[in-house]
Scaffold this motif. Structure first.
Motif, mmCIF file in Angstrom:
data_model
loop_
_atom_site.group_PDB
_atom_site.id
_atom_site.type_symbol
_atom_site.label_atom_id
_atom_site.label_comp_id
_atom_site.label_asym_id
_atom_site.label_seq_id
_atom_site.Cartn_x
_atom_site.Cartn_y
_atom_site.Cartn_z
ATOM 1 N N VAL A 73 0.856 -1.191 0.000
ATOM 2 C CA VAL A 73 0.000 0.000 0.000
ATOM 3 C C VAL A 73 0.889 1.238 0.000
ATOM 4 N N ALA A 74 0.664 2.113 -0.966
ATOM 5 C CA ALA A 74 1.433 3.357 -1.064
ATOM 6 C C ALA A 74 2.931 3.078 -0.989
ATOM 7 N N ALA A 75 3.356 2.019 -1.629
ATOM 8 C CA ALA A 75 4.743 1.567 -1.504
ATOM 9 C C ALA A 75 5.668 2.335 -2.450
ATOM 10 N N THR A 76 6.589 3.076 -1.887
ATOM 11 C CA THR A 76 7.615 3.763 -2.658
ATOM 12 C C THR A 76 8.633 2.733 -3.154
ATOM 13 N N PRO A 77 9.483 3.085 -4.125
ATOM 14 C CA PRO A 77 10.498 2.135 -4.584
ATOM 15 C C PRO A 77 11.362 1.586 -3.452
ATOM 16 N N ALA A 78 11.747 2.438 -2.517
ATOM 17 C CA ALA A 78 12.550 1.959 -1.390
ATOM 18 C C ALA A 78 11.748 1.005 -0.519
ATOM 19 N N ALA A 79 10.465 1.301 -0.330
ATOM 20 C CA ALA A 79 9.611 0.422 0.476
ATOM 21 C C ALA A 79 9.429 -0.922 -0.207
ATOM 22 N N VAL A 80 9.237 -0.928 -1.523
ATOM 23 C CA VAL A 80 9.085 -2.170 -2.266
ATOM 24 C C VAL A 80 10.296 -3.068 -2.055
ATOM 25 N N ALA A 81 11.485 -2.498 -2.175
ATOM 26 C CA ALA A 81 12.711 -3.273 -1.988
ATOM 27 C C ALA A 81 12.799 -3.819 -0.568
ATOM 28 N N ALA A 82 12.424 -3.007 0.398
ATOM 29 C CA ALA A 82 12.508 -3.426 1.797
ATOM 30 C C ALA A 82 11.467 -4.485 2.123
ATOM 31 N N PHE A 83 10.241 -4.319 1.611
ATOM 32 C CA PHE A 83 9.196 -5.315 1.854
ATOM 33 C C PHE A 83 9.564 -6.652 1.212
ATOM 34 N N ALA A 84 10.134 -6.605 0.006
ATOM 35 C CA ALA A 84 10.546 -7.838 -0.661
ATOM 36 C C ALA A 84 11.637 -8.538 0.132
ATOM 37 N N ASP A 85 12.575 -7.765 0.662
ATOM 38 C CA ASP A 85 13.654 -8.351 1.457
ATOM 39 C C ASP A 85 13.097 -9.026 2.709
ATOM 40 N N ARG A 86 12.153 -8.366 3.367
ATOM 41 C CA ARG A 86 11.551 -8.963 4.568
ATOM 42 C C ARG A 86 10.798 -10.236 4.210
ATOM 43 N N ALA A 87 10.057 -10.210 3.098
ATOM 44 C CA ALA A 87 9.320 -11.394 2.677
ATOM 45 C C ALA A 87 10.266 -12.552 2.384
ATOM 46 N N LEU A 88 11.392 -12.268 1.760
ATOM 47 C CA LEU A 88 12.367 -13.316 1.468
ATOM 48 C C LEU A 88 12.947 -13.897 2.747
ATOM 49 N N ARG A 89 13.206 -13.029 3.722
ATOM 50 C CA ARG A 89 13.771 -13.498 4.990
ATOM 51 C C ARG A 89 12.791 -14.400 5.749
ATOM 52 N N LEU A 90 11.520 -14.073 5.675
ATOM 53 C CA LEU A 90 10.506 -14.837 6.415
ATOM 54 C C LEU A 90 10.035 -16.074 5.673
ATOM 55 N N GLY A 91 10.219 -16.110 4.350
ATOM 56 C CA GLY A 91 9.723 -17.222 3.549
ATOM 57 C C GLY A 91 8.289 -16.981 3.104
ATOM 58 N N ARG A 92 7.879 -17.705 2.077
ATOM 59 C CA ARG A 92 6.547 -17.472 1.528
ATOM 60 C C ARG A 92 5.479 -18.177 2.352
ATOM 61 N N HIS A 93 4.508 -17.400 2.815
ATOM 62 C CA HIS A 93 3.354 -17.935 3.531
ATOM 63 C C HIS A 93 2.040 -17.512 2.866
ATOM 64 N N CYS A 94 2.130 -16.748 1.783
ATOM 65 C CA CYS A 94 0.937 -16.233 1.123
ATOM 66 C C CYS A 94 0.619 -17.065 -0.117
ATOM 67 N N SER A 95 -0.627 -16.949 -0.575
ATOM 68 C CA SER A 95 -1.044 -17.635 -1.797
ATOM 69 C C SER A 95 -1.007 -16.709 -3.001
ATOM 70 N N SER A 96 -0.806 -15.409 -2.763
ATOM 71 C CA SER A 96 -0.723 -14.471 -3.875
ATOM 72 C C SER A 96 -0.046 -13.183 -3.429
ATOM 73 N N VAL A 97 0.447 -12.453 -4.400
ATOM 74 C CA VAL A 97 0.923 -11.077 -4.208
ATOM 75 C C VAL A 97 0.096 -10.232 -5.160
ATOM 76 N N TRP A 98 -0.551 -9.200 -4.653
ATOM 77 C CA TRP A 98 -1.351 -8.377 -5.555
ATOM 78 C C TRP A 98 -1.466 -6.957 -5.032
#
Length: 281
Positions: A73-98
């Motif tokens: 939500v309202a994700a800036t380029p820096a936020a996108v990179a940071a959120f992706a990094d956190r998701a990678l660290r935690l592993g996939r638990h979701c059924s979709s990204v949208w």
């Protein structure tokens, strides 16, 4: 290089006012996450997932809902990179990204080496909105589904789910969770259908709603009745009720390749507002 991952944090009840400020910048596009936050109230543990926050200049700037879906939500380029990094660290638990394509596309690019290949990528989904009552004819046979008709709607909803997503909602738990979801929509008066001879021939639901907007989901016409012009008046009927009784803005999003659906929605009066993207696992 600035370590943006350090600016991502798990949000808690004390962040609600800041979360509200971010969501209120565009409460129509953010209707799904907004509805989840409102349902949770003051206890974010009831979100059905986590809410991640990204700070810039000492203030909360971007959000990411991390539950069954990963939704920036309202994700800036820096936020996108940071959120992706956190998701990678935690592993996939979701059924979709949208969510908005400008955030989901680079997020998926970062996630692909570890999370790919996806089961499906819907790269361009027009997000449509409508603020005035439909001027086209409404289908008078489309009405709210009664609780004693739950079985009929559930069967149609399973058919829709399989066709739209390519998997069955009954695969994991026999459909218990999905049936409960459908029952909740019926109980709230948010499930609509045209029922003929004990069969659903058209259906649609108001899947999420806030005081600002509602989202129409699950639009489906029984395969043997397609081509009869049921979608346009059916969606118009649901939209009319939603605008009159639920919220001042109707929303939905559709796959760009679904030309018949896009024509039907345009005929009802929906206009493009932005573009979403969905990655399915």
């Amino acid at each position: 290089m600035l370590d943006t991952t350090a600016q991502v944090r798990l949000l808690r009840a004390g962040d609600l006012a800041a979360i509200r400020r971010v969501l209120d910048v565009d409460p129509v596009t953010n209707v799904f996450v907004d509805a989840r936050v409102r349902a949770a109230g003051s206890d974010l543990r009831r979100l059905g997932g986590q809410m991640w926050g990204f700070d810039e200049d000492g203030q909360l700037a971007s959000l990411c809902y991390a539950g069954a879906n990963l939704v920036p939500v309202a994700a800036t380029p820096a936020a996108v990179a940071a959120f992706a990094d956190r998701a990678l660290r935690l592993g996939r638990h979701c059924s979709s990204v949208w969510g908005p394509r400008e955030a989901v596309a680079p997020m998926w690019e970062a996630l692909t080496p570890a999370w790919g290949p996806a089961r499906g990528v819907r790269a361009a989904q027009p997000f449509l909105t409508m603020r005035q009552q439909p001027t086209v004819a409404l289908d008078p046979s489309v009405r709210r589904v009664r609780m004693d008709e739950l079985d009929l709607l559930y069967r149609a909803s399973v058919a829709f789910f399989r066709e739209e997503l390519g998997v069955s909602p009954e695969a994991r738990d026999g459909g218990a969770f999905y049936r409960a979801r459908i029952a909740d929509l019926v109980s709230r008066g948010h499930a609509f259908a045209r029922i003929e001879n004990g069969e659903v021939v058209f259906k649609a639901e108001i899947g999420v709603a806030t005081p600002h907007a509602f989202q129409i989901q699950g639009v489906w016409v029984r395969p043997d009745r397609r081509g009869e012009g049921l979608s346009r008046p059916g969606v118009a009927a649901v939209t009319a009720v939603g605008l009159r009784e639920v919220a001042p803005v109707a929303t939905l999003y559709v796959n760009d390749f679904n030309v018949p659906a896009r024509r039907a929605y345009a005929g009802v009066g929906f206009k493009p507002a932005t573009t979403f993207m969905t990655v399915l696992f």
